[in-house]
Design a protein around this motif. Sequence first.
Motif, mmCIF file in Angstrom:
data_model
loop_
_atom_site.group_PDB
_atom_site.id
_atom_site.type_symbol
_atom_site.label_atom_id
_atom_site.label_comp_id
_atom_site.label_asym_id
_atom_site.label_seq_id
_atom_site.Cartn_x
_atom_site.Cartn_y
_atom_site.Cartn_z
ATOM 1 N N PHE A 222 16.484 18.578 21.087
ATOM 2 C CA PHE A 222 15.579 17.431 21.110
ATOM 3 C C PHE A 222 16.162 16.260 20.330
ATOM 4 O O PHE A 222 16.163 15.113 20.799
ATOM 5 N N ASN A 223 16.692 16.565 19.132
ATOM 6 C CA ASN A 223 17.223 15.486 18.312
ATOM 7 C C ASN A 223 18.471 14.874 18.911
ATOM 8 O O ASN A 223 18.705 13.673 18.777
ATOM 9 N N ALA A 224 19.283 15.719 19.584
ATOM 10 C CA ALA A 224 20.479 15.184 20.232
ATOM 11 C C ALA A 224 20.061 14.198 21.314
ATOM 12 O O ALA A 224 20.641 13.110 21.440
ATOM 13 N N LEU A 225 19.022 14.547 22.064
ATOM 14 C CA LEU A 225 18.537 13.656 23.121
ATOM 15 C C LEU A 225 17.997 12.355 22.526
ATOM 16 O O LEU A 225 18.300 11.252 23.003
ATOM 17 N N LEU A 226 17.230 12.502 21.449
ATOM 18 C CA LEU A 226 16.652 11.328 20.792
ATOM 19 C C LEU A 226 17.751 10.391 20.304
ATOM 20 O O LEU A 226 17.702 9.169 20.515
ATOM 21 N N LEU B 297 20.801 10.238 21.347
ATOM 22 C CA LEU B 297 21.528 9.711 22.493
ATOM 23 C C LEU B 297 20.861 8.420 22.956
ATOM 24 O O LEU B 297 21.508 7.390 23.151
ATOM 25 N N LEU B 298 19.545 8.496 23.101
ATOM 26 C CA LEU B 298 18.778 7.318 23.521
ATOM 27 C C LEU B 298 18.936 6.184 22.515
ATOM 28 O O LEU B 298 19.180 5.030 22.875
ATOM 29 N N MET B 299 18.787 6.553 21.221
ATOM 30 C CA MET B 299 18.853 5.542 20.174
ATOM 31 C C MET B 299 20.219 4.881 20.135
ATOM 32 O O MET B 299 20.334 3.676 19.887
ATOM 33 N N SER B 300 21.286 5.681 20.357
ATOM 34 C CA SER B 300 22.635 5.115 20.343
ATOM 35 C C SER B 300 22.771 4.082 21.445
ATOM 36 O O SER B 300 23.326 2.996 21.233
ATOM 37 N N LEU B 301 22.257 4.420 22.627
ATOM 38 C CA LEU B 301 22.368 3.488 23.749
ATOM 39 C C LEU B 301 21.582 2.215 23.466
ATOM 40 O O LEU B 301 22.073 1.108 23.698
ATOM 41 N N VAL B 302 20.357 2.394 22.925
ATOM 42 C CA VAL B 302 19.533 1.228 22.641
ATOM 43 C C VAL B 302 20.198 0.337 21.601
ATOM 44 O O VAL B 302 20.299 -0.884 21.759
ATOM 45 N N SER B 303 20.696 0.974 20.511
ATOM 46 C CA SER B 303 21.266 0.137 19.449
ATOM 47 C C SER B 303 22.561 -0.510 19.917
ATOM 48 O O SER B 303 22.874 -1.636 19.535
ATOM 49 N N VAL C 48 30.522 3.025 25.001
ATOM 50 C CA VAL C 48 29.260 3.693 25.338
ATOM 51 C C VAL C 48 29.427 5.201 25.198
ATOM 52 O O VAL C 48 28.617 5.886 24.548
ATOM 53 N N MET C 49 30.512 5.715 25.758
ATOM 54 C CA MET C 49 30.781 7.147 25.665
ATOM 55 C C MET C 49 30.929 7.584 24.204
ATOM 56 O O MET C 49 30.362 8.585 23.774
ATOM 57 N N ILE C 50 31.706 6.785 23.454
ATOM 58 C CA ILE C 50 31.975 7.160 22.064
ATOM 59 C C ILE C 50 30.692 7.138 21.239
ATOM 60 O O ILE C 50 30.454 8.031 20.420
ATOM 61 N N SER C 51 29.838 6.125 21.492
ATOM 62 C CA SER C 51 28.614 6.059 20.680
ATOM 63 C C SER C 51 27.667 7.209 21.031
ATOM 64 O O SER C 51 26.956 7.710 20.161
ATOM 65 N N ILE D 161 25.260 12.140 19.025
ATOM 66 C CA ILE D 161 24.984 13.579 19.103
ATOM 67 C C ILE D 161 25.553 14.295 17.880
ATOM 68 O O ILE D 161 24.883 15.123 17.256
ATOM 69 N N SER D 162 26.796 13.955 17.512
ATOM 70 C CA SER D 162 27.421 14.612 16.354
ATOM 71 C C SER D 162 26.594 14.414 15.093
ATOM 72 O O SER D 162 26.347 15.364 14.337
ATOM 73 N N LEU D 163 26.168 13.171 14.868
ATOM 74 C CA LEU D 163 25.381 12.897 13.665
ATOM 75 C C LEU D 163 24.056 13.650 13.709
ATOM 76 O O LEU D 163 23.602 14.200 12.698
ATOM 77 N N SER D 164 23.426 13.680 14.897
ATOM 78 C CA SER D 164 22.110 14.312 14.983
ATOM 79 C C SER D 164 22.196 15.795 14.659
ATOM 80 O O SER D 164 21.301 16.356 14.039
#
Lengths: 226, 222
Positions: A105-109, A111-117, A136-139, A144-147
């Motif tokens: 769940f957190n990885a998905l969250l 992922l979304l946040m990375s794209l938005v930011s 985009v890919m790297i972020s 995901i790694s940070l989450s």
Amino acid sequence: MWPKINLIGSTRHILTLFKKDLLLEIRQQYTFYGVLLYVASTIFVLYMSMGEPEGAVWKGLFWMMQLFICVNAVAKSFLQEGRGRLLYFYTIAGPRDFILSKLLFNALLMLLMSLVSMALFVLMLGNPMPNPLAFVMISCLGGISLSLVFTFLAAIAARAQQSAALMAILGFPLVIPQLLLLGKISTIAFETVLQGGLMEMNLLLGGLDVLIVALALILFPFLWKD
Amino acid sequence: MIRQSWWKILSVVMLVYTAIAGFLGEVPAKPILNETIRNLYFHVAMWFSMMVLFTVSVYYSIKYLRTNNHVYDIYALEYAKGGIAFGTLGFLTGMIWARWTWGAFWSSDPKQLGAAIALLIYFAYLVLRNSMTDMDKRARIGAVYNIFAFAMLMPTIWIIPRLVESLHPGGMGNPALDTHDIDSRMRLVFWPGAVPGWTLLGVWITTLRIRLQLLAEKRMAQ
């Protein structure tokens, strides 16, 4: 010590727990919009004070932002579960299923946040990259790694009955290597001429992620029991 | 074995040998390094000692999680504290060395960053433990964090220095030392004297602290 792994059963458990988190999120609409507002206002403050910075500064600011977004987005995942509810999950699902659903769940969250930011960064602070698609890919990978790291640390902080502040104290030194790696990998998007060894760093980051998931699976059952 | 004295005497003998041979012995004359190469007997050996102490601490953390024996938790904590003490010493000796070879105490070299990260992680371990009052919980969560942090730290220390440029001896390869820089005279001091000497001293200090803690527990129980 090692329970027999029931693959179909635990996949169902994981999906159900994941769905529960998703449903709660959709009903409450708190984490997503809360963090979204956090992202937007922080980037706006950055824009007000920095204007449109050059590449190196842009990159540094972006990863620092990701770090703080991650702490805020992930902190809630365990702190929201009360003692009684945790006990309830313990009886209906195993600890491994529980932590896996949270990681997912957190990885998905994130992922979304990375794209938005990323989108907001490009919109407000300008686009210094010749190769934004790679970034985009790297972020996504970075988010995901940070989450993953912070999900496990949120579990520790929640068990210690502490706030998100403890999470930051525990987590910041641990994620420095990941942030260093991400900063290095980001040069793929910022430079047209590349140095060697960047692919290896990607693999290294992926390896670290696998290591974190494995550690979470091994250690979380000990954290859980009272 | 802990209470036997032969290895304590051995440690003192080795350290006296390290100090005498380290300051008076012949070393190869290298540009820039000059006489600072003698720091190998202190700085590098202290890092070795720190790694050993941290590894032993994780070993006892795993043992605690498997058995729930409170004594192992004391072992894990005290070995981690011993490691922090030697890490700080290694950090300071490294900074003094860097002042006279690189020109500054701190130059954000990857090796210095790695060392600083390691110390921060273990300080966080102590903070985490102190944030809980319940003894069992403190021991269990502390053990989990200790294992997690150690497993995350190892790639940092051993892999990242190999990926980025550094001024540190050993450069892009080995994170600790360049085997071409030292010759057989130095090896004769480093391996039989400095490394085991400092490590044994660390273990000695730690076991003293463990015995003190166990005595304090005993008095509390009475």
